[in-house]
Design an enzyme around this catalytic site. Structure first.
Site, PDB file in Angstrom:
ATOM      1  N   TYR A 187       0.793  -1.230   0.000  1.00  0.00           N
ATOM      2  CA  TYR A 187       0.000   0.000   0.000  1.00  0.00           C
ATOM      3  C   TYR A 187       0.832   1.291   0.000  1.00  0.00           C
ATOM      4  O   TYR A 187       0.266   2.379   0.042  1.00  0.00           O
ATOM      5  CB  TYR A 187      -0.953  -0.007   1.210  1.00  0.00           C
ATOM      6  CG  TYR A 187      -1.917  -1.170   1.182  1.00  0.00           C
ATOM      7  CD1 TYR A 187      -2.913  -1.248   0.213  1.00  0.00           C
ATOM      8  CD2 TYR A 187      -1.826  -2.202   2.113  1.00  0.00           C
ATOM      9  CE1 TYR A 187      -3.798  -2.322   0.171  1.00  0.00           C
ATOM     10  CE2 TYR A 187      -2.709  -3.268   2.088  1.00  0.00           C
ATOM     11  CZ  TYR A 187      -3.687  -3.325   1.108  1.00  0.00           C
ATOM     12  OH  TYR A 187      -4.563  -4.386   1.073  1.00  0.00           O
ATOM     13  N   HIS A 205      -9.239   1.109  -6.004  1.00  0.00           N
ATOM     14  CA  HIS A 205      -8.425   0.229  -5.161  1.00  0.00           C
ATOM     15  C   HIS A 205      -6.964   0.548  -5.400  1.00  0.00           C
ATOM     16  O   HIS A 205      -6.528   0.647  -6.560  1.00  0.00           O
ATOM     17  CB  HIS A 205      -8.717  -1.249  -5.449  1.00  0.00           C
ATOM     18  CG  HIS A 205     -10.127  -1.588  -5.123  1.00  0.00           C
ATOM     19  ND1 HIS A 205     -10.575  -1.703  -3.827  1.00  0.00           N
ATOM     20  CD2 HIS A 205     -11.210  -1.752  -5.918  1.00  0.00           C
ATOM     21  CE1 HIS A 205     -11.862  -1.949  -3.840  1.00  0.00           C
ATOM     22  NE2 HIS A 205     -12.284  -1.965  -5.096  1.00  0.00           N
TER      23      HIS A 205
HETATM   24  O1  CA2 Z   1      -6.229  -2.110  -2.715  1.00  0.00           O
HETATM   25  C1  CA2 Z   1      -7.125  -1.567  -2.063  1.00  0.00           C
HETATM   26  O2  CA2 Z   1      -7.305  -0.366  -2.033  1.00  0.00           O
HETATM   27  C2  CA2 Z   1      -8.030  -2.437  -1.179  1.00  0.00           C
HETATM   28  O3  CA2 Z   1      -9.344  -1.888  -1.222  1.00  0.00           O
HETATM   29  C3  CA2 Z   1      -7.474  -2.370   0.227  1.00  0.00           C
HETATM   30  C4  CA2 Z   1      -8.181  -3.299   1.208  1.00  0.00           C
HETATM   31  C5  CA2 Z   1      -8.271  -4.710   0.660  1.00  0.00           C
HETATM   32  O4  CA2 Z   1      -9.025  -5.521   1.538  1.00  0.00           O
HETATM   33  C6  CA2 Z   1      -8.893  -4.727  -0.718  1.00  0.00           C
HETATM   34  O5  CA2 Z   1      -8.897  -6.077  -1.185  1.00  0.00           O
HETATM   35  C7  CA2 Z   1      -8.111  -3.868  -1.678  1.00  0.00           C
HETATM   36  C8  CA2 Z   1      -7.442  -3.414   2.526  1.00  0.00           C
HETATM   37  C9  CA2 Z   1      -7.162  -2.152   3.169  1.00  0.00           C
HETATM   38  C10 CA2 Z   1      -6.154  -2.423   4.217  1.00  0.00           C
HETATM   39  O6  CA2 Z   1      -5.306  -1.329   4.201  1.00  0.00           O
HETATM   40  C11 CA2 Z   1      -4.177  -1.395   4.886  1.00  0.00           C
HETATM   41  C12 CA2 Z   1      -3.309  -0.355   4.700  1.00  0.00           C
HETATM   42  C13 CA2 Z   1      -2.126  -0.364   5.350  1.00  0.00           C
HETATM   43  C14 CA2 Z   1      -1.808  -1.385   6.196  1.00  0.00           C
HETATM   44  C15 CA2 Z   1      -2.689  -2.437   6.396  1.00  0.00           C
HETATM   45  C16 CA2 Z   1      -3.891  -2.433   5.742  1.00  0.00           C
END
Ligand code: CA2
Length: 141
Positions: free
Chosen positions: A23, A99
């Protein structure tokens, strides 16, 4: 001035703090400040984040009849929430789904979105720049 709201779902408050290999290292707050400045002459961009499905649905009901453009990253709820898909279907405001990661290159359970069918556009795998592209699209619609 065009009103645009960015809505982030569960765990996206951790951006820049965990899992940087997926991310990135930027916090959303830092990115958002720059985005607001970049579009300050054409759009009033606000930001809302919640870890709770019902709170996000309430927010969609609140802003979804105002004509504001919506950029929605529903996080993991994207792949599980019929109710969130129903909420997007029910509002007239245009929604662009974003996303950060390329959900199609990840685990199979991330390949399906309950939101995409009702979104005006879907942007995946472009990192935080996806939010910028979504704002640009809403402004050009
Ligand atoms: O890629 C994306 O933006 C997602 O929506 C992010 C979600 C995931 O479940 C989707 O499949 C794709 C997860 C968000 C979690 O974000 C974090 C950011 C930093 C550290 C841990 C989690």
């Amino acid at each position: 001035m065009t009103e645009i709201i960015i809505i982030n779902g569960p765990n996206l408050n951790l951006l820049g703090k965990r899992e940087p290999e997926i991310y990135g290292t930027n916090t959303f707050e830092n990115f958002f400040g720059l985005l607001q400045k970049e579009f300050s002459n054409v759009a009033n961009i606000s930001y809302f984040q919640s870890n709770h499905e019902g709170v996000i649905i309430d927010k969609l009901h609140e802003v979804g009849f105002s004509g504001a453009g919506i950029v929605l990253n529903a996080g993991g709820l994207t792949h599980t929430s019929v109710a969130l898909g129903d909420a997007v279907a029910a509002i007239p405001s245009p929604v662009v789904e974003v996303h950060i990661s390329n959900i199609h290159a990840r685990e199979p359970f991330r390949h399906h979105s309950y939101i995409s069918k009702y979104a005006k556009g879907v942007i995946v795998g472009c990192g935080l720049n996806g939010y910028r592209l979504a704002v640009m699209h809403l402004l050009q619609m």
